[in-house]
Design a protein around this motif. Structure first.
Motif, PDB file in Angstrom:
ATOM      1  N   ARG A  34     -24.164 -34.108 -40.871  1.00  0.00           N
ATOM      2  CA  ARG A  34     -24.158 -32.919 -41.716  1.00  0.00           C
ATOM      3  C   ARG A  34     -25.524 -32.257 -41.816  1.00  0.00           C
ATOM      4  O   ARG A  34     -25.712 -31.307 -42.575  1.00  0.00           O
ATOM      5  CB  ARG A  34     -23.656 -33.305 -43.101  1.00  0.00           C
ATOM      6  N   GLY A  35     -26.491 -32.761 -41.070  1.00  0.00           N
ATOM      7  CA  GLY A  35     -27.793 -32.098 -41.030  1.00  0.00           C
ATOM      8  C   GLY A  35     -28.660 -32.348 -42.227  1.00  0.00           C
ATOM      9  O   GLY A  35     -29.543 -31.540 -42.539  1.00  0.00           O
ATOM     10  N   ALA A  36     -28.443 -33.487 -42.924  1.00  0.00           N
ATOM     11  CA  ALA A  36     -29.217 -33.777 -44.128  1.00  0.00           C
ATOM     12  C   ALA A  36     -30.481 -34.568 -43.838  1.00  0.00           C
ATOM     13  O   ALA A  36     -31.179 -34.962 -44.756  1.00  0.00           O
ATOM     14  CB  ALA A  36     -28.348 -34.549 -45.125  1.00  0.00           C
ATOM     15  N   ALA A  37     -30.782 -34.852 -42.574  1.00  0.00           N
ATOM     16  CA  ALA A  37     -31.978 -35.616 -42.222  1.00  0.00           C
ATOM     17  C   ALA A  37     -32.569 -35.063 -40.938  1.00  0.00           C
ATOM     18  O   ALA A  37     -31.867 -34.478 -40.101  1.00  0.00           O
ATOM     19  CB  ALA A  37     -31.628 -37.096 -42.055  1.00  0.00           C
ATOM     20  N   ARG A  38     -33.862 -35.265 -40.790  1.00  0.00           N
ATOM     21  CA  ARG A  38     -34.569 -34.802 -39.601  1.00  0.00           C
ATOM     22  C   ARG A  38     -34.715 -35.890 -38.544  1.00  0.00           C
ATOM     23  O   ARG A  38     -34.938 -35.581 -37.374  1.00  0.00           O
ATOM     24  CB  ARG A  38     -35.973 -34.324 -39.985  1.00  0.00           C
ATOM     25  N   VAL A  39     -34.632 -37.159 -38.953  1.00  0.00           N
ATOM     26  CA  VAL A  39     -34.896 -38.266 -38.036  1.00  0.00           C
ATOM     27  C   VAL A  39     -33.810 -39.322 -38.183  1.00  0.00           C
ATOM     28  O   VAL A  39     -33.436 -39.684 -39.304  1.00  0.00           O
ATOM     29  CB  VAL A  39     -36.283 -38.905 -38.309  1.00  0.00           C
ATOM     30  N   VAL A  40     -33.299 -39.802 -37.066  1.00  0.00           N
ATOM     31  CA  VAL A  40     -32.389 -40.942 -37.029  1.00  0.00           C
ATOM     32  C   VAL A  40     -33.063 -42.048 -36.233  1.00  0.00           C
ATOM     33  O   VAL A  40     -33.502 -41.825 -35.093  1.00  0.00           O
ATOM     34  CB  VAL A  40     -31.041 -40.590 -36.379  1.00  0.00           C
ATOM     35  N   VAL A  41     -33.188 -43.229 -36.829  1.00  0.00           N
ATOM     36  CA  VAL A  41     -33.694 -44.399 -36.116  1.00  0.00           C
ATOM     37  C   VAL A  41     -32.595 -45.452 -36.149  1.00  0.00           C
ATOM     38  O   VAL A  41     -31.894 -45.591 -37.147  1.00  0.00           O
ATOM     39  CB  VAL A  41     -35.002 -44.937 -36.743  1.00  0.00           C
ATOM     40  N   GLY A  42     -32.439 -46.170 -35.075  1.00  0.00           N
ATOM     41  CA  GLY A  42     -31.370 -47.158 -35.063  1.00  0.00           C
ATOM     42  C   GLY A  42     -31.342 -47.976 -33.796  1.00  0.00           C
ATOM     43  O   GLY A  42     -32.162 -47.787 -32.880  1.00  0.00           O
ATOM     44  N   THR A  43     -30.400 -48.900 -33.758  1.00  0.00           N
ATOM     45  CA  THR A  43     -30.195 -49.730 -32.584  1.00  0.00           C
ATOM     46  C   THR A  43     -29.245 -49.016 -31.629  1.00  0.00           C
ATOM     47  O   THR A  43     -28.966 -47.838 -31.784  1.00  0.00           O
ATOM     48  CB  THR A  43     -29.657 -51.106 -33.009  1.00  0.00           C
ATOM     49  N   ARG A  44     -28.721 -49.758 -30.676  1.00  0.00           N
ATOM     50  CA  ARG A  44     -28.038 -49.215 -29.500  1.00  0.00           C
ATOM     51  C   ARG A  44     -27.083 -48.057 -29.781  1.00  0.00           C
ATOM     52  O   ARG A  44     -27.125 -47.019 -29.108  1.00  0.00           O
ATOM     53  CB  ARG A  44     -27.284 -50.358 -28.819  1.00  0.00           C
ATOM     54  N   ALA A  45     -26.201 -48.167 -30.770  1.00  0.00           N
ATOM     55  CA  ALA A  45     -25.201 -47.132 -31.012  1.00  0.00           C
ATOM     56  C   ALA A  45     -25.819 -45.810 -31.451  1.00  0.00           C
ATOM     57  O   ALA A  45     -25.179 -44.760 -31.351  1.00  0.00           O
ATOM     58  CB  ALA A  45     -24.195 -47.606 -32.060  1.00  0.00           C
ATOM     59  N   ALA A  46     -27.069 -45.835 -31.916  1.00  0.00           N
ATOM     60  CA  ALA A  46     -27.723 -44.596 -32.363  1.00  0.00           C
ATOM     61  C   ALA A  46     -28.004 -43.641 -31.213  1.00  0.00           C
ATOM     62  O   ALA A  46     -28.387 -42.494 -31.452  1.00  0.00           O
ATOM     63  CB  ALA A  46     -29.026 -44.928 -33.096  1.00  0.00           C
ATOM     64  N   MET A  47     -27.818 -44.087 -29.961  1.00  0.00           N
ATOM     65  CA  MET A  47     -28.036 -43.167 -28.838  1.00  0.00           C
ATOM     66  C   MET A  47     -27.066 -41.995 -28.885  1.00  0.00           C
ATOM     67  O   MET A  47     -27.335 -40.939 -28.312  1.00  0.00           O
ATOM     68  CB  MET A  47     -27.889 -43.918 -27.507  1.00  0.00           C
ATOM     69  N   PHE A  48     -25.929 -42.163 -29.598  1.00  0.00           N
ATOM     70  CA  PHE A  48     -24.961 -41.085 -29.746  1.00  0.00           C
ATOM     71  C   PHE A  48     -25.043 -40.412 -31.114  1.00  0.00           C
ATOM     72  O   PHE A  48     -24.174 -39.619 -31.456  1.00  0.00           O
ATOM     73  CB  PHE A  48     -23.541 -41.624 -29.556  1.00  0.00           C
TER      74      PHE A  48
END
Length: 679
Positions: free
Chosen positions: A246-260
């Motif tokens: 929903r566009g509420a954050a500028r940065v996503v950090v995560g493990t493998r599934a975060a590539m999508f």
């Protein structure tokens, strides 16, 4: 008359505009990997948005699906069924991710729905209702005013400038030893956020996620950063994923599934430590994070950074093809940050020091540990294997010791006071039956010796060699994230090394032969990656930091570590793979199954003219007594083509799987493109 009126009253009517919905149904059959057209009822018109979840009737059953397009007309000549219902008007499948998922499915000869299962988490209705779509906070300052520590790298300032201006930048970043890499990546994400765009960063495990989230939150604030990892639980993970969508954050950090991970106005993609095998998805169609992010950067126009202390052959190929530019330390920065690295080979140094012999360390390693402890600094000891004595062999001819009952490997459980030459009551690691009367089937000897010493045994021996020093272990289910900067011995398996406050005084990298001697295409590359990851946690040589590596200093991986030159090693590795015809210099696929179905599949598949078939050969699978019902005779064949024919190979294998699926072949032939290690 009453019955006819009721039928007309309940009759559904098509939507006033765009009455056709194109749906990917959640049926994982290869020959059904396409969209199917359904009618949208007028009552569903507002909720049936592109990207939403729906339920449809398919082959007489209700199945889930994703709506990917609304249209005015259809090519279907028969009668179209209506959508049964719109599960939720939430558009969980964004157009960008839909395009990426289709590209990934085609690249790996998989199906769209298999990729969507990896990309979109399961729905939680309560979470969906409570989430609020709020815009991210405006990042103060401009890209030019964001402070950063990239000055010690060649082209580091240019990379940050390009990210701030929104210019597409593609880089392979080699981090300095001792580098606070989460801070550097947070600076890059802040630069991108200051220009109004978003960043997705993928790291190997949850400890890296925690460090990176903390670094990004310090610069951008908690509301601007979303951390995604498998240990969150379904509800919390979906809540955070929705915030990103929903566009509420500028940065996503995560493990493998975060590539999508969905991101509005995507500006930067980052993969840290792309050589870690945790980046390889174990579920079909088996995509790799690095390759998916390369594809995503190409499709979206976002910048890409492939980062790590070491460099893989795949990253080197990006550099040599000029698709990406190297960002490497300048010599001055490298000399001031690198520890002193020493290699040792065989066990001849043990005779020089009685205490060293008790600790099973050569004198140079023992002295390095003793000096670091004297300076009140922790010492990192990297051991390749967990357990006590996890692998035994004949003491005379070195044939691996096997259980007489099930042929499983013999080992000494933790807690037994036994030396490798006189190990008492070893037990099978598979069936657990003790073997008190071992006889080598090759030479008849009753003696046993350790092939590899595990982390627990190493901790026990070092504790005796350094009395009064605290000994801590990290590995398996007990992984430490941090240790303090006081004197202690930290015994860790590769990948489980905790970060020490102020850095380690020394690192002892033991049993290098156990890593280098593996039957694996990436043995040298992976060994160097593990060594450099551990050595990067050590203080600079100017502050007394030392690394002692348990391998002959003349070996190529050891030389790359001593010189701290992973680019040189990656260049050699890629050149050798080109000469031998191994990935990434070529595109390769693996077909695995029982002999008859595999042979039939090889006969059926229509390969490019350049394709080369290697095998089939038997697959070496252990005969475990607790899984006898699952044991099958398997074979594997490898298909190899030049990179220019990679798409044709993927298309041929997709057509093969579709044909077999349409015929409902009972026997499975598993297809994997770009396997992590084809040998």
């Amino acid at each position: 008359m009453a019955r006819a009126a009721t039928a007309r009253k309940g009759e559904r009517r098509p939507a006033p505009s765009l009455p056709i919905a194109r749906i990917y149904v959640d049926v994982g059959l290869p020959h059904l990997d396409r969209t199917f057209d359904y009618r949208v009822a007028d009552t569903q018109h507002d909720d049936a948005v592109v990207g939403c979840r729906v339920r449809v009737r398919f082959a007489g059953q209700l199945v889930d699906g994703y709506l990917v397009e609304r249209a005015d007309t259809t090519d279907h000549t028969g009668r179209l069924a209506y959508l049964e219902r719109v599960v939720s008007p939430e558009p969980v499948l964004t157009p960008e991710i839909a395009t990426l998922a289709r590209a990934v499915a085609d690249k790996y000869a998989g199906t769209m729905v298999d990729v969507l299962r990896l990309a979109i988490p399961p729905r939680h209705a309560k979470v969906e209702a409570e989430a609020v779509s709020d815009a991210p906070d405006v990042v103060s300052g401009t890209p030019d005013t964001v402070s950063h520590g990239w000055g010690g790298y060649q082209h580091g300032d240019a990379l940050l400038t390009a990210l701030g201006k929104g210019t597409r930048a593609r880089a392979v970043w080699q981090a300095l030893p001792g580098e606070d890499w989460p801070a550097r990546l947070a600076e890059a994400a802040t630069t991108v956020a200051a220009s109004g765009r978003g960043t997705v960063i993928v790291v190997p495990d949850y400890r890296d996620v925690a460090r990176l989230h903390h670094a990004c939150a310090e610069r951008l604030g908690e509301r601007q950063v979303v951390a995604l990892s498998a240990d969150l639980g379904p509800a919390e993970r979906y809540r955070r994923w929705l915030r990103a969508r929903r566009g509420a954050a500028r940065v996503v950090v995560g493990t493998r599934a975060a590539m999508f991970a969905p991101m509005t106005d995507l500006g930067l993609l980052v993969v840290w430590d792309d050589g870690d095998d945790l980046h390889a998805e174990p579920r079909a169609p088996y995509p790799h994070v690095r390759d998916v992010l390369v594809q995503r950067a190409h499709l979206s126009g976002a910048s890409l950074v492939v980062a790590g202390f070491a460099r893989t052959a795949e990253a080197q190929l990006l550099v040599e093809s000029r698709w990406a530019h190297p960002v490497v330390p300048d010599r001055t920065s490298l000399r001031s940050n690198a520890p002193r690295v020493t290699g040792f080979g065989e066990d001849f140094d043990l005779a020089r020091d009685e205490a060293a012999r008790a600790a099973r360390l050569p004198a140079v390693a023992f002295e390095a540990a003793r000096a670091a402890l004297k300076a009140d600094a922790p010492v990192l000891v990297q051991v390749p294997r967990r357990g006590y004595v996890p692998s035994l062999a004949c003491g005379s001819c070195r044939t691996p010791a096997r259980c007489r009952r099930c042929a499983g490997p013999l080992a000494v459980p933790a807690g037994q006071q036994a030396h490798e030459e006189t190990a008492r009551a070893p037990a099978c690691r598979w069936c657990g039956v003790p073997e008190s009367r071992f006889r080598c089937p090759a030479c008849g000897s009753a003696q046993l010796r350790a092939q590899v010493i595990g982390a627990r045994r190493t901790a026990e021996e070092l504790g005796r060699a350094f009395p009064g020093v605290a000994v801590r272990t990290s590995g398996g289910k007990e992984v430490l994230a941090h240790v303090d900067g006081s004197a202690a011995l930290v015994i860790a398996t590769p990948g489980a090394e905790p970060v020490a406050a102020g850095g380690y005084g020394a690192a002892l990298l033991l049993d290098g032969w156990a890593l280098l001697g593996r039957q694996d295409l990436r043995a040298g590359e992976e060994t160097l990656r593990r060594w450099m990851t551990a050595a990067a946690l050590v203080r600079p040589a100017e502050r007394g930091g030392r690394v002692v590596v348990g391998a002959d200093a003349g070996l190529v991986p050891a030389q790359a570590l001593i010189r701290w030159d992973p680019a040189w090693h990656a260049e050699r590795e890629l050149a050798e793979r080109r000469e031998l015809g191994f990935p990434p210099a070529v595109r390769m696929a693996s077909l695995e199954g029982e002999p008859e179905p595999l042979a039939a599949a090889l006969d059926e598949v229509v390969l490019p003219e350049s394709a080369e078939v290697l095998g089939p050969v038997p697959v070496m699978t252990p005969q475990r007594p607790d899984r006898q019902s699952e044991q099958r005779e398997l074979e594997r064949a490898l298909l190899r083509v030049p990179n220019v024919d990679g798409k044709a190979l993927a298309a041929a294998l997709a057509a093969l799987q579709a044909s077999r699926g349409a015929r409902k072949e009972p026997d499975t032939v598993r297809v994997r493109l770009d396997p992590l290690s084809p040998i």
